[in-house]
Enzyme design. Sequence first.
Site, mmCIF file in Angstrom:
data_model
loop_
_atom_site.group_PDB
_atom_site.id
_atom_site.type_symbol
_atom_site.label_atom_id
_atom_site.label_comp_id
_atom_site.label_asym_id
_atom_site.label_seq_id
_atom_site.Cartn_x
_atom_site.Cartn_y
_atom_site.Cartn_z
ATOM 1 C CD GLU A 248 -1.804 -2.087 2.141
ATOM 2 O OE1 GLU A 248 -2.686 -2.460 2.909
ATOM 3 O OE2 GLU A 248 -0.667 -2.607 2.120
ATOM 4 N N PRO A 249 1.807 1.462 0.858
ATOM 5 C CG PRO A 249 2.760 1.567 2.960
ATOM 6 C CD PRO A 249 2.228 0.593 1.967
#
Length: 369
Positions: A248-249
């Site tokens: 995700e990041p």
Amino acid sequence: MVKFALGGHWGLIPGLQTLSNSNKNQGYNFPQGVTALLLRDSAAGKPGTVSHVGLKTFVDPRVEGGKINNATKEDLVSLIHIDNEEYLFYKRIDANVALLRGTTADENGNITMEDECLFLENLAAAQLVSNMSGTAIVQVKKVVKAGELNSQRVRISGIFVDVVIVADGEDHMQTFAVQMSGAFCGRGERLQGETKQRPLDAKKIIARRAAIELRRAPYLHYGIGVPEVIAEVTDEEGVTDQVIVTVEPGVIGGTPAGGSALVPRPSPEAIITQDQMFDFYDGGGVDQAFFGLAECDSEGNLNVSKFSTKIAGCGGFINITQNAKEVFFCGTFTAGKSHSPLTLHAKTASISSTLPSVRSSGWRRKPLS
């Protein structure tokens, strides 16, 4: 001192969890991708973010509107219709202070992130508070003279930065567990490591069964828990380089990692910003996603966000499960109870004999044309 908190992942802020459980602050749990995009949209002066992400979940205003406790009254999410389709509208964020970090600053406040393993949405946050006439405070390792930085490596322009603070040592850990490793920011040789076979336990059996579902050269996402073991299985089988794992990041590719190093992956192929990654996720870019079960009812409804007084937060779960082409859920159905490693006959304990080899499926990473 905190009266309001809004975020995607709450697992690492136990102090705020305690306040929220005691109804001493207002708390919201939004999908992680929504929070990232909301910062960017708010910085651009938009009234908020429109998204299909969150419909028919606890974030939907017809359910809970993402509110964590009874003290949280204001509605920050509303249902709207565009061309007869339902969407959620998330109200803008008005922030006047941003606490950020980088690696090097020059005398004009330009910030590079050469030692950072994640870029997140630092630029969007700095732009937001700058446009609100607020203060952006950036922690770095060192300051150099103006003109010494490579302008193409600057991640936050000095026009958005008001205060620079120099910190070192334990005050500037690269991850929650590692002081500094070049592998997390793509420097040095690609880590190969020694492949260690995981003992054959329930998690490994589930992970091997899940690995059989892997398709040719997929863009993947592994969640926390049992899905982490899938990376161990592909590593044991020597096919990790045939899949493209995203986190995700903003991390793309890299070697298998778990625990506190799950998000920053060693030897990544690329690192983009978090809002850019969720543009990819929300647009349906992930081919296959593997998640843990946490809590599941007989109808297949899943809860990964809150368990009694523990507020884990939904993180990117809602974004990815609502948009990935295929989603697989992996769990032991033991309701949190521990289980011992399996005691198996020697002839069945070998991973090559318990399930067909992942190699036998014949998929390969697509070469460039």
